[in-house]
Scaffold this motif. Sequence first.
Motif, PDB file in Angstrom:
ATOM      1  N   THR A  27      10.123  14.143  10.360  1.00 18.09           N
ATOM      2  CA  THR A  27       9.494  13.314  11.398  1.00 18.09           C
ATOM      3  C   THR A  27       9.436  11.835  11.053  1.00 18.09           C
ATOM      4  O   THR A  27       9.203  11.009  11.931  1.00 18.09           O
ATOM      5  N   THR A  28       9.626  11.480   9.779  1.00 18.14           N
ATOM      6  CA  THR A  28       9.549  10.070   9.411  1.00 18.14           C
ATOM      7  C   THR A  28      10.781   9.304   9.887  1.00 18.14           C
ATOM      8  O   THR A  28      11.906   9.765   9.767  1.00 18.14           O
ATOM      9  N   ARG A  29      10.535   8.128  10.450  1.00 16.58           N
ATOM     10  CA  ARG A  29      11.626   7.272  10.901  1.00 16.58           C
ATOM     11  C   ARG A  29      12.143   6.375   9.775  1.00 16.58           C
ATOM     12  O   ARG A  29      13.183   5.735   9.935  1.00 16.58           O
ATOM     13  N   SER A  30      11.400   6.307   8.681  1.00 20.19           N
ATOM     14  CA  SER A  30      11.776   5.389   7.601  1.00 20.19           C
ATOM     15  C   SER A  30      13.088   5.780   6.954  1.00 20.19           C
ATOM     16  O   SER A  30      13.776   4.947   6.373  1.00 20.19           O
ATOM     17  N   PHE A  31      13.487   7.066   7.044  1.00 20.58           N
ATOM     18  CA  PHE A  31      14.758   7.484   6.456  1.00 20.58           C
ATOM     19  C   PHE A  31      15.942   6.824   7.161  1.00 20.58           C
ATOM     20  O   PHE A  31      17.033   6.733   6.610  1.00 20.58           O
ATOM     21  N   LYS A  32      15.727   6.374   8.395  1.00 20.98           N
ATOM     22  CA  LYS A  32      16.808   5.747   9.151  1.00 20.98           C
ATOM     23  C   LYS A  32      17.232   4.411   8.552  1.00 20.98           C
ATOM     24  O   LYS A  32      18.318   3.904   8.813  1.00 20.98           O
TER      25      LYS A  32
ATOM     26  N   ALA B  43       8.022   3.361   5.445  1.00 16.89           N
ATOM     27  CA  ALA B  43       8.661   4.013   4.300  1.00 16.89           C
ATOM     28  C   ALA B  43       7.647   4.318   3.206  1.00 16.89           C
ATOM     29  O   ALA B  43       7.689   5.385   2.582  1.00 16.89           O
ATOM     30  N   PHE B  44       6.732   3.375   2.966  1.00 17.34           N
ATOM     31  CA  PHE B  44       5.716   3.622   1.950  1.00 17.34           C
ATOM     32  C   PHE B  44       4.785   4.748   2.392  1.00 17.34           C
ATOM     33  O   PHE B  44       4.454   5.641   1.604  1.00 17.34           O
ATOM     34  N   ARG B  45       4.361   4.701   3.636  1.00 13.13           N
ATOM     35  CA  ARG B  45       3.421   5.711   4.143  1.00 13.13           C
ATOM     36  C   ARG B  45       4.011   7.126   4.033  1.00 13.13           C
ATOM     37  O   ARG B  45       3.358   8.039   3.542  1.00 13.13           O
ATOM     38  N   ALA B  46       5.248   7.269   4.461  1.00 11.19           N
ATOM     39  CA  ALA B  46       5.883   8.593   4.419  1.00 11.19           C
ATOM     40  C   ALA B  46       6.115   9.047   2.978  1.00 11.19           C
ATOM     41  O   ALA B  46       5.819  10.197   2.617  1.00 11.19           O
ATOM     42  N   GLY B  47       6.637   8.141   2.134  1.00  6.73           N
ATOM     43  CA  GLY B  47       6.897   8.504   0.745  1.00  6.73           C
ATOM     44  C   GLY B  47       5.632   8.861   0.001  1.00  6.73           C
ATOM     45  O   GLY B  47       5.601   9.825  -0.777  1.00  6.73           O
ATOM     46  N   ALA B  48       4.565   8.085   0.227  1.00  2.86           N
ATOM     47  CA  ALA B  48       3.295   8.346  -0.456  1.00  2.86           C
ATOM     48  C   ALA B  48       2.718   9.703  -0.056  1.00  2.86           C
ATOM     49  O   ALA B  48       2.221  10.451  -0.908  1.00  2.86           O
ATOM     50  N   LEU B  49       2.778  10.030   1.220  1.00  2.00           N
ATOM     51  CA  LEU B  49       2.278  11.331   1.687  1.00  2.00           C
ATOM     52  C   LEU B  49       3.058  12.479   1.048  1.00  2.00           C
ATOM     53  O   LEU B  49       2.469  13.492   0.629  1.00  2.00           O
ATOM     54  N   MET B  50       4.376  12.322   0.947  1.00  2.00           N
ATOM     55  CA  MET B  50       5.186  13.370   0.329  1.00  2.00           C
ATOM     56  C   MET B  50       4.853  13.533  -1.152  1.00  2.00           C
ATOM     57  O   MET B  50       4.770  14.662  -1.660  1.00  2.00           O
ATOM     58  N   VAL B  51       4.650  12.419  -1.846  1.00  2.00           N
ATOM     59  CA  VAL B  51       4.300  12.484  -3.269  1.00  2.00           C
ATOM     60  C   VAL B  51       2.956  13.190  -3.462  1.00  2.00           C
ATOM     61  O   VAL B  51       2.798  14.039  -4.344  1.00  2.00           O
ATOM     62  N   MET B  52       1.961  12.857  -2.636  1.00  2.00           N
ATOM     63  CA  MET B  52       0.639  13.482  -2.749  1.00  2.00           C
ATOM     64  C   MET B  52       0.717  14.996  -2.536  1.00  2.00           C
ATOM     65  O   MET B  52       0.147  15.783  -3.305  1.00  2.00           O
ATOM     66  N   LEU B  53       1.431  15.392  -1.483  1.00  2.00           N
ATOM     67  CA  LEU B  53       1.548  16.818  -1.184  1.00  2.00           C
ATOM     68  C   LEU B  53       2.318  17.545  -2.283  1.00  2.00           C
ATOM     69  O   LEU B  53       1.957  18.663  -2.671  1.00  2.00           O
ATOM     70  N   ASP B  54       3.363  16.915  -2.794  1.00  2.00           N
ATOM     71  CA  ASP B  54       4.159  17.504  -3.874  1.00  2.00           C
ATOM     72  C   ASP B  54       3.277  17.752  -5.095  1.00  2.00           C
ATOM     73  O   ASP B  54       3.328  18.825  -5.721  1.00  2.00           O
TER      74      ASP B  54
ATOM     75  N   THR C  67       2.684  -6.221  -4.257  1.00  3.55           N
ATOM     76  CA  THR C  67       2.317  -5.027  -3.494  1.00  3.55           C
ATOM     77  C   THR C  67       2.898  -3.756  -4.116  1.00  3.55           C
ATOM     78  O   THR C  67       2.410  -2.660  -3.855  1.00  3.55           O
ATOM     79  N   ALA C  68       3.957  -3.895  -4.941  1.00  3.26           N
ATOM     80  CA  ALA C  68       4.513  -2.722  -5.623  1.00  3.26           C
ATOM     81  C   ALA C  68       3.470  -2.129  -6.570  1.00  3.26           C
ATOM     82  O   ALA C  68       3.354  -0.903  -6.697  1.00  3.26           O
ATOM     83  N   GLY C  69       2.702  -3.004  -7.237  1.00  2.46           N
ATOM     84  CA  GLY C  69       1.629  -2.528  -8.108  1.00  2.46           C
ATOM     85  C   GLY C  69       0.541  -1.822  -7.321  1.00  2.46           C
ATOM     86  O   GLY C  69       0.025  -0.783  -7.740  1.00  2.46           O
ATOM     87  N   ASP C  70       0.195  -2.381  -6.155  1.00  5.67           N
ATOM     88  CA  ASP C  70      -0.795  -1.733  -5.295  1.00  5.67           C
ATOM     89  C   ASP C  70      -0.291  -0.367  -4.838  1.00  5.67           C
ATOM     90  O   ASP C  70      -1.051   0.606  -4.795  1.00  5.67           O
ATOM     91  N   GLY C  71       0.999  -0.304  -4.500  1.00  5.77           N
ATOM     92  CA  GLY C  71       1.570   0.957  -4.050  1.00  5.77           C
ATOM     93  C   GLY C  71       1.533   2.019  -5.126  1.00  5.77           C
ATOM     94  O   GLY C  71       1.191   3.181  -4.862  1.00  5.77           O
TER      95      GLY C  71
ATOM     96  N   ALA D 220       9.215   5.171  -1.438  1.00  9.35           N
ATOM     97  CA  ALA D 220       7.980   4.484  -1.053  1.00  9.35           C
ATOM     98  C   ALA D 220       7.874   3.112  -1.701  1.00  9.35           C
ATOM     99  O   ALA D 220       7.593   2.110  -1.025  1.00  9.35           O
ATOM    100  N   LEU D 221       8.108   3.037  -3.004  1.00 10.89           N
ATOM    101  CA  LEU D 221       7.919   1.777  -3.734  1.00 10.89           C
ATOM    102  C   LEU D 221       9.015   0.760  -3.417  1.00 10.89           C
ATOM    103  O   LEU D 221       8.778  -0.450  -3.475  1.00 10.89           O
ATOM    104  N   ASN D 222      10.212   1.229  -3.093  1.00 11.43           N
ATOM    105  CA  ASN D 222      11.295   0.303  -2.732  1.00 11.43           C
ATOM    106  C   ASN D 222      10.994  -0.463  -1.450  1.00 11.43           C
ATOM    107  O   ASN D 222      11.579  -1.505  -1.188  1.00 11.43           O
TER     108      ASN D 222
END
Length: 472
Positions: free
Chosen positions: A464-469, A274-285, A398-402, A390-392
């Motif tokens: 494609t992310t499975r984290s939404f499940k 979930a973090f990986r997918a959310g972070a990638l979306m934030v960067m691209l956005d 680790t939330a601070g690291d995220g 991502a942060l949830n």
Amino acid sequence: MEQQAAMAASKPRVIVKHPALAMASMLIGAFVGMFSETSLNIALPSLMVSLGVNTATVQWLVTGYMLVIGVVLPLNSLMTKWFTTRQVVIFGLLDFLVGAVIAALAPTFSVLLFGRMIQGIATGLILPLMFTVAMQVFSPAKLGAAMGACAMVIMFAPAIGPTLTGLILAKLSWRWLFWAFVPFLVAALIFALTSLENVGKLSKPKIDIISILSSVVGFASIVTAVSFASSHGWGSPLVLGLLLLGVIVLAVYTYRQVHIKTPILNLKIFATPAFRAGALMVMLDFGIILSAMYILPMYMQKGLLLPVAMTGIIMLPGGIVNALVSAVSGRLFDHFGAKWLTRLGFFIAIIGSIMLLMTSTHTAVIFVIAAHVVLMIGCPLAMSPAQTHALNALAGPTAGDGSTIMNTMQQIVGAISTALATSLLGIGEAASHASAQGAFTAGVHVAVYLPLVLAVAALIITFTTRSFKTER
């Protein structure tokens, strides 16, 4: 059990007297930092004439600022373990004041760039702290709305920046762009001194010099290489050498962060889907926003030959829509989760990018406004849900690291996307045989393919992310 879960959802991780007031100094500081990140976009054509520099040189006022932010951000997690929240925020605000004064008084381009880079240090310190503190002082039940407010600051500032800049430049010198920051920074300092409480504990871990140096050299090399490509060409030995150096050094940095006991950045959290997918979306956005907001004001002034004040007014509707959608998207996440909001947001961003590709030297102003508005609906609609998703997925420290990782990569992606847009703009302009106005517009079309590609890539991730499940 349900009662215990409800009680846990109603309590924040850290209790402070006035959470909103505690956040005020960081919200204002982040707004000024993000405003500064894009406020000069609309002034670049004027600054090129005033300071006697070309497009490839003047873009350093944007990429240099983001480069410093990107270099400082990875160190933020370490700084907050050695210094209190109050100390870091107050230092950052004072640092920004100094940078603003230096830039406002700058007699040459070099001094102006120096002032901008000093400001970048402050933004790099305050920006991730805003999200980290919000995660701590607001309860999970209110976290979506709180993160939406933080996202609104980040999204609204770049959108409204060109409008305010255009209005300032219509009557005053470009130096007032920096003097205008001073009252806001003073207000933020007052809030920091009176209402900001310390969040987190000081552990004072061992400082890893190798990690710090590799972080600085790696990120700086890549951003500098992409920036130089606009003037030296992608086949330049200097550009290729810097890219190779950056990749090698960052590989060493990544390996070290994963294997040492006390890393500067806990990169192991990328193992969380979930973090990986959310972070990638934030960067691209963020890359979509920064590249589009860099291209659009210059197109209006050099492609449509509009005055700077008119350019600022044209950017206003998109800025207002951006703020409204940013505020609403956080609350929508609390009810619907991230899956459909991110998909819809990036799809709308694709439509906005395609509309920009349809522009010409004779495009009606209303169509340009519509394209900007559509883009400013899509990007903020996806931003806050992706970030909160991502942060949830993270817990405790680790939330601070995220937060730090996402903000670091946002700035690096932002700097690279701005530099890439400059390079693509130059390639398209050079390939055109039209007049200066027509050639510049042709360059804009080539550059707009960048936010379009980023939006398509982000949309693919949402499917494609499975984290939404795992969402409720």
